[in-house]
Design a protein around this motif. Structure first.
Motif, PDB file in Angstrom:
ATOM      1  N   SER A  34      75.031 -17.768 -37.048  1.00  8.98           N
ATOM      2  CA  SER A  34      75.765 -18.378 -38.163  1.00  8.98           C
ATOM      3  C   SER A  34      76.000 -19.866 -37.931  1.00  8.98           C
ATOM      4  CB  SER A  34      77.100 -17.661 -38.365  1.00  8.98           C
ATOM      5  OG  SER A  34      77.885 -17.726 -37.175  1.00  8.98           O
ATOM      6  N   ASP A  37      72.607 -21.622 -38.497  1.00 10.86           N
ATOM      7  CA  ASP A  37      72.300 -21.640 -39.925  1.00 10.86           C
ATOM      8  C   ASP A  37      73.186 -22.642 -40.662  1.00 10.86           C
ATOM      9  OD1 ASP A  37      70.948 -20.609 -42.257  1.00 10.86           O
ATOM     10  OD2 ASP A  37      72.822 -19.614 -42.764  1.00 10.86           O
ATOM     11  N   ARG A  38      74.471 -22.676 -40.324  1.00  8.19           N
ATOM     12  CA  ARG A  38      75.405 -23.583 -40.990  1.00  8.19           C
ATOM     13  C   ARG A  38      75.034 -25.039 -40.731  1.00  8.19           C
ATOM     14  NH1 ARG A  38      79.433 -21.220 -39.334  1.00  8.19           N
ATOM     15  NH2 ARG A  38      79.899 -22.429 -37.461  1.00  8.19           N
ATOM     16  N   ILE A  40      72.078 -26.327 -39.919  1.00 10.89           N
ATOM     17  CA  ILE A  40      70.818 -26.691 -40.579  1.00 10.89           C
ATOM     18  C   ILE A  40      71.033 -26.866 -42.079  1.00 10.89           C
ATOM     19  CG2 ILE A  40      68.517 -25.823 -41.186  1.00 10.89           C
ATOM     20  CD1 ILE A  40      68.359 -24.628 -38.382  1.00 10.89           C
ATOM     21  N   LYS A  41      71.786 -25.962 -42.703  1.00 17.98           N
ATOM     22  CA  LYS A  41      72.040 -26.089 -44.140  1.00 17.98           C
ATOM     23  C   LYS A  41      72.852 -27.338 -44.456  1.00 17.98           C
ATOM     24  CE  LYS A  41      71.633 -21.251 -45.504  1.00 17.98           C
ATOM     25  NZ  LYS A  41      72.344 -20.033 -45.983  1.00 17.98           N
ATOM     26  N   GLU A  44      70.430 -30.178 -44.456  1.00 22.07           N
ATOM     27  CA  GLU A  44      69.576 -30.109 -45.646  1.00 22.07           C
ATOM     28  C   GLU A  44      70.324 -30.562 -46.887  1.00 22.07           C
ATOM     29  OE1 GLU A  44      66.324 -26.620 -44.613  1.00 22.07           O
ATOM     30  OE2 GLU A  44      68.282 -26.008 -45.399  1.00 22.07           O
ATOM     31  N   ASP A  45      71.580 -30.187 -46.996  1.00 27.70           N
ATOM     32  CA  ASP A  45      72.387 -30.611 -48.149  1.00 27.70           C
ATOM     33  C   ASP A  45      72.576 -32.122 -48.165  1.00 27.70           C
ATOM     34  OD1 ASP A  45      72.588 -28.002 -48.968  1.00 27.70           O
ATOM     35  OD2 ASP A  45      74.587 -27.676 -48.114  1.00 27.70           O
ATOM     36  N   GLN A  50      64.507 -29.767 -47.741  1.00 25.57           N
ATOM     37  CA  GLN A  50      64.483 -28.648 -46.803  1.00 25.57           C
ATOM     38  C   GLN A  50      63.841 -29.070 -45.491  1.00 25.57           C
ATOM     39  OE1 GLN A  50      62.583 -25.234 -48.652  1.00 25.57           O
ATOM     40  NE2 GLN A  50      64.586 -24.414 -49.187  1.00 25.57           N
ATOM     41  N   ARG A  54      61.208 -21.271 -45.656  1.00 26.90           N
ATOM     42  CA  ARG A  54      61.691 -19.936 -45.285  1.00 26.90           C
ATOM     43  C   ARG A  54      60.821 -18.873 -45.936  1.00 26.90           C
ATOM     44  NH1 ARG A  54      65.627 -23.616 -45.310  1.00 26.90           N
ATOM     45  NH2 ARG A  54      67.419 -23.418 -43.880  1.00 26.90           N
TER      46      ARG A  54
END
Length: 318
Positions: A34, A37-38, A40-41, A44-45, A50, A54
């Motif tokens: 988690s 993932d958090r 990396i996102k 990206e934001d 991206q 995926r």
């Protein structure tokens, strides 16, 4: 050792790129999936693009993601360099040096050099990567190597040559080959025999094709390979001959397993070998000392091969 100077986001991107998924990266690094993932996102934001494509089979880097992986590796290299420099300031001769070099040198120059480093600088770690000359220069430019020992290096921005030597073209044969008694030889006579040649991935092949294309257009060579080790084994067996340099075959020449015959004729130009570093990054003191050692060892083995006694030993076997 890690100083933990690389930002977490870069570490996570590199881990996912290496292992193919967030879950696999989590298992390899011990960091919660988690959290990876958090992070990396979040990146990206902020970027609006991206970093990964995926898919059901896993995650692959996007073009932007590849840029971040290059950045992560450069940052890690700088981190290791800082650690090495600090230790040297404390009077400790240790460090981590990344050398990229050629396949043909793994049973000649490299063993001698690595033994020498182990004697003089036992706390220095050497990573040796085998690559083509083009790949070696790319590794230097990307910060993935500290030094490169390469053939036929062209002058280019960002690369600094600290040692080089000319390598005249030779035909190498087994001592019992019909050509072994020649003191010099022409390419036309070479082409009358079964020849093992380098693949176009290697600069010597491109050089030969540019100047002596008839050798490859009139008849196809029996063996083509990007492995100089394979070529040398074929030549040592007596089944083939090859066009290369004394440095490529130094150990075999010194052992009397091969003979090197100078190639003469019009438009025959020497190759060169060079020890190069990036001009964009200063080497730590220990890396500079190791580079000097490599240059000296390479020069010495060339001098040994070219010594009159060495030539006498070669022709004594013919």
């Amino acid at each position: 050792m890690s100083l933990h100077l690389v930002p977490r986001g870069l570490q996570y991107i590199e881990a996912v790129a290496e292992h193919g998924s967030i879950q696999a990266a989590s298992r390899a690094t011990g960091i919660a999936a988690s959290a990876i993932d958090r992070q990396i996102k979040l990146l990206e934001d902020r970027l609006g693009v991206q970093l990964f494509d995926r898919m059901t089979t896993g995650m692959t880097l996007s073009p932007v993601g590849e840029m971040f992986v290059v950045l992560a590796r450069r940052w890690k290299a700088d981190e290791k360099r800082i650690w090495s420099d600090v230790k040297q300031m404390q009077g400790v001769d240790l460090g981590h040096i990344r050398l990229v070099t050629m396949d043909s040198l793994v049973n000649g120059v490299l063993p001698r050099f690595l033994r020498h480093v182990a004697e003089v600088y036992p706390k220095v770690r050497i990573d040796v990567e085998i690559a083509t000359p083009d790949e070696a220069i790319s590794a230097l430019d990307a910060g993935e190597a500290d030094m490169a020992l390469v053939f036929n290096l062209r002058a280019q921005r960002g690369i600094h040559v600290i040692w080089s030597a000319e390598l005249p073209l030779h035909c190498v044969t087994a001592p019992d080959h019909p050509l072994a008694g020649h003191r010099e030889i022409s390419l036309a006579k070479v082409r009358d025999h079964a020849i093992a040649v380098q693949s176009p991935a290697l600069s010597i092949r491109r050089m030969l094709e540019a100047r002596h294309g008839w050798m490859f257009s009139e008849n196809l060579p029996p063996v083509v390979s990007n492995s100089l080790q394979l070529l040398k084994q074929l030549v040592t067996s007596g089944s083939h001959i090859a066009l290369t340099s004394e440095l490529d075959t130094a150990q075999e020449l010194l052992d009397g397993r091969l003979i090197a015959i100078p190639v003469t004729g019009n438009n025959i130009v020497p190759q060169n070998v060079a020890l190069a570093i990036s001009s964009r990054r200063a080497l730590p003191r220990i890396a500079t000392a190791v580079a000097d050692l490599l240059a000296a060892d390479t020069q010495k083995i060339l001098e040994e091969v070219r010594a009159p006694g060495a030539r006498s030993r070669e022709h004594a076997n013919s």
